[in-house]
Design a protein around this motif. Structure first.
Motif, PDB file in Angstrom:
ATOM      1  N   LEU A   1      -2.754   7.779   9.085  1.00  0.00           N
ATOM      2  CA  LEU A   1      -1.952   7.649   7.867  1.00  0.00           C
ATOM      3  C   LEU A   1      -1.478   6.213   7.690  1.00  0.00           C
ATOM      4  CD1 LEU A   1       0.222  10.893   8.069  1.00  0.00           C
ATOM      5  CD2 LEU A   1      -1.545  10.377   6.390  1.00  0.00           C
ATOM      6  N   PRO A   2      -1.542   5.712   6.471  1.00  0.00           N
ATOM      7  CA  PRO A   2      -1.118   4.323   6.248  1.00  0.00           C
ATOM      8  C   PRO A   2       0.398   4.178   6.162  1.00  0.00           C
ATOM      9  CG  PRO A   2      -1.967   5.283   4.217  1.00  0.00           C
ATOM     10  CD  PRO A   2      -2.095   6.333   5.268  1.00  0.00           C
ATOM     11  N   VAL A   3       1.106   4.775   7.120  1.00  0.00           N
ATOM     12  CA  VAL A   3       2.567   4.692   7.147  1.00  0.00           C
ATOM     13  C   VAL A   3       2.970   3.311   7.650  1.00  0.00           C
ATOM     14  CG1 VAL A   3       4.622   5.847   8.027  1.00  0.00           C
ATOM     15  CG2 VAL A   3       2.486   7.075   7.887  1.00  0.00           C
TER      16      VAL A   3
ATOM     17  N   PRO B   1      -1.676  -5.315  12.403  1.00  0.00           N
ATOM     18  CA  PRO B   1      -3.012  -5.029  11.875  1.00  0.00           C
ATOM     19  C   PRO B   1      -4.026  -4.725  12.965  1.00  0.00           C
ATOM     20  CG  PRO B   1      -2.133  -7.030  10.898  1.00  0.00           C
ATOM     21  CD  PRO B   1      -1.218  -6.664  12.016  1.00  0.00           C
TER      22      PRO B   1
ATOM     23  N   ARG C   1       4.188   0.838  10.010  1.00  0.00           N
ATOM     24  CA  ARG C   1       4.313   1.056  11.450  1.00  0.00           C
ATOM     25  C   ARG C   1       5.684   0.767  12.028  1.00  0.00           C
ATOM     26  NH1 ARG C   1       0.235   3.054  10.350  1.00  0.00           N
ATOM     27  NH2 ARG C   1      -1.902   2.479  10.782  1.00  0.00           N
TER      28      ARG C   1
ATOM     29  N   MET D   1       0.828  -1.202   0.000  1.00  0.00           N
ATOM     30  CA  MET D   1       0.000   0.000   0.000  1.00  0.00           C
ATOM     31  C   MET D   1       0.860   1.249   0.000  1.00  0.00           C
ATOM     32  SD  MET D   1      -2.994  -0.572  -0.344  1.00  0.00           S
ATOM     33  CE  MET D   1      -3.752   1.009  -0.027  1.00  0.00           C
ATOM     34  N   TRP D   2       1.690   1.375   0.993  1.00  0.00           N
ATOM     35  CA  TRP D   2       2.531   2.573   1.129  1.00  0.00           C
ATOM     36  C   TRP D   2       3.807   2.342   0.345  1.00  0.00           C
ATOM     37  CZ3 TRP D   2       7.212   4.318   2.987  1.00  0.00           C
ATOM     38  CH2 TRP D   2       7.276   5.680   3.298  1.00  0.00           C
ATOM     39  N   ARG D   3       3.968   3.094  -0.743  1.00  0.00           N
ATOM     40  CA  ARG D   3       5.154   2.860  -1.576  1.00  0.00           C
ATOM     41  C   ARG D   3       6.060   4.063  -1.506  1.00  0.00           C
ATOM     42  NH1 ARG D   3       1.642   1.440  -6.744  1.00  0.00           N
ATOM     43  NH2 ARG D   3       0.291  -0.073  -5.706  1.00  0.00           N
ATOM     44  N   GLY D   4       6.489   4.392  -0.327  1.00  0.00           N
ATOM     45  CA  GLY D   4       7.292   5.602  -0.188  1.00  0.00           C
ATOM     46  C   GLY D   4       8.769   5.305  -0.048  1.00  0.00           C
ATOM     47  N   ASP D   5       9.460   6.325   0.378  1.00  0.00           N
ATOM     48  CA  ASP D   5      10.895   6.283   0.508  1.00  0.00           C
ATOM     49  C   ASP D   5      11.198   6.074   1.999  1.00  0.00           C
ATOM     50  OD1 ASP D   5      13.563   6.931   0.780  1.00  0.00           O
ATOM     51  OD2 ASP D   5      13.492   8.440  -0.806  1.00  0.00           O
TER      52      ASP D   5
END
Lengths: 262, 254
Positions: A93-95, A256, A97, A1-5
């Protein structure tokens, strides 16, 4: 889901913690130095003047124990409460965890860096010979960071479900002050009690630190080359990484459910 | 859109979601008590057997009164929590959740620092942030205040900055929860214009608001939730009318 850096995120969170902590202090980073300096002074007074401990460079000896101990306690208790403390983020926020406890531990290592600076300055001031084994220091610290991150992942997850976890962690930290050779020498510990220390990675850390900085000898890698105990770097490596992976697995298993319980 | 290979943007299939009513009390003594006494926590069903499908490029409103399960539905879509039963699928690229603007903001840090942190939390890389920083600040109309601590900002300034960061990620799916009333009238128009841009670019939009007029401009379809169940799903005009009528009847009857 979270495709960040991930790296950029961790770096930002670490700097955030660090800035928040120091921006409103007139002495800034000096506060990180004040605590170990005061403790070093008090311990040196009690041990050399009252208990008449005759060892040379007592301040350096104490500091070798204080610096890893301080980092361990601050990082672990900070990491434990990190998920509950950042409930705002977790609920909105879907960061990923995992980033939260790890970056809390890492922001404490900026403290650690400052205190290591103090330690090395005092080592040089005490005319301890700077030796090639000092190259081991970053390795030892990295292992401690891995170890505390793993423990924090474990207790941060537990703290979400049972809020008493943080008090258990704080009590454990207090016990550790005495069960880790912070202000006494490990050689004073005799069988059968040495086993308690053998099983404790924090004790191993303090002992390795003292070997490198205070005694100026190599950290021992295998049981064969240790004189009177079996505390080894291997044990530290094994303990750090296994705690980290166990922490990560448990954390992933329970994350979750964080949303419902915060 | 081309990357999604015929998958819908959002798919809910027989989704159930409940919360424990007393999840707040979680001290050790409660855990121990539950171990010795048979304990069945009282469940609150936020969503009951919800199914719908949203295609790429659709803009859908979720309506219903407080406690109908709207926020739970949004949170399931962003994967903040998981359904008890059923399937939630979300396909496509980046999601911009405008759930609670400024969730990661800290009052002691400067506007610029907060922009970087929030952008990183939303998943931007260092390069993205460097490239878009100026346009974020320009859009929020913050000016020189950007290097002042956030606590010196007015509420409007803070909301503007948060909206500006949240929408700069160039999302494929925009999730909006009651944030269209950001700032003064001028800025509200600007916000709406930006959201309309996303709509023109055929991004998927899922939005919750109590202001039905805003929704009619923005969305073409509405899902009406009541006590966790879908009452109606269809063109926005029809569903909003049905909802309004039901509300009026309820008010008269009550």
């Amino acid at each position: 889901m979270w495709r960040g850096d991930y790296l950029y995120l961790i770096q930002n969170l670490v700097m955030k913690d660090f800035r928040i902590r120091y921006r409103n202090m007139s002495l800034g980073v000096l506060w990180s130095l004040l605590n170990p300096i005061v403790m070093m002074g008090v311990m040196t007074f009690v041990w050399t003047k009252i208990f008449k401990d005759g060892r040379p460079h007592f301040p350096l000896f104490v500091l070798c124990g204080m610096v890893p101990y301080n980092f361990f306690t601050i990082a672990w208790s900070g990491g434990t409460t990190s998920i509950v403390d950042s409930a705002g983020l977790i609920k909105r926020l879907p960061v990923p965890r995992e980033v939260v406890p790890v970056s809390t531990v890492l922001s404490c290592s900026i403290h650690l860096l400052v205190q290591v600076g103090l330690l090395l300055a005092i080592a040089i001031g005490s005319h301890v010979v700077v030796n090639k084994y000092w190259f081991w220091l970053p390795v030892v610290w990295a292992l401690e960071i891995v170890f505390v991150s793993g423990l924090s992942l474990l207790t941060a997850a537990a703290n979400v479900f049972v809020r008493d976890t943080r008090y258990i962690v704080e009590s454990t930290n207090l016990v550790m002050m005495w069960l880790v050779p912070v202000f006494y020498d490990f050689s004073l510990v005799k069988d059968p009690y040495t086993q308690i220390y053998d099983l404790n990675p924090l004790a191993a850390l303090v002992i390795v630190m003292r070997r490198i900085v205070y005694e100026g000898v190599a950290p021992n890698w295998c049981s064969g080359c240790a004189e009177h105990h079996t505390l080894t770097m291997w044990k530290l490596v094994l303990a750090s990484f296994s705690v980290f992976f166990i922490g990560l697995i448990v954390f992933r298993r329970f994350k979750p459910m964080f949303y419902e319980h915060i | 859109m081309s990357t999604s290979n015929g998958y819908p943007a959002i798919l809910f299939q027989d989704v159930w979601k409940s919360f424990d009513r007393h999840a707040g009390q979680i001290l050790l003594r409660d855990r121990l008590r539950h171990m010795f006494h048979s304990h069945r926590p009282e469940k609150f069903h936020a969503l009951r057997d919800i199914s719908f499908r949203i295609e790429h490029g659709e803009s859908v409103a979720v309506i219903g009164h407080n406690g109908a399960g709207k926020s739970t539905l949004l949170n399931l879509t962003t994967k903040l929590c998981r359904p008890d039963r059923g399937v939630v699928e979300v396909h496509g690229g980046r999601i911009a959740p405008l759930l609670d603007l400024g969730a990661g903001f800290h009052p002691d840090l400067t506007g610029a620092e907060n922009v970087c942190i929030n952008a990183a939390l939303l998943g931007l890389s260092r390069r993205d942030v460097r490239k878009q920083f100026d346009s974020i600040v320009d859009f929020a109309e913050i000016g020189d205040f950007i290097n002042e601590p956030l606590r010196t900002y007015s509420t409007g300034m803070m909301m503007r900055l948060a909206f500006s960061v949240a929408t700069c990620v160039n999302p494929d799916l925009l999730i909006i929860d009651e944030v269209l009333g950001v700032g003064d009238l001028g800025f509200a128009v600007k916000c709406r214009e930006r959201i309309m841009q996303f709509r023109r670019a055929e991004k998927t939009i899922l939005c919750v608001s109590h202001s039905n007029d805003t929704l009619k401009d923005l969305c073409e379809r509405a899902i009406w939730l009541n006590k966790g169940e879908v009452m109606d799903d269809g063109p926005i005009q029809r569903v909003v009318e049905a909802y309004k009528n039901a509300m009026q009847e309820h008010a008269v009857a009550g």
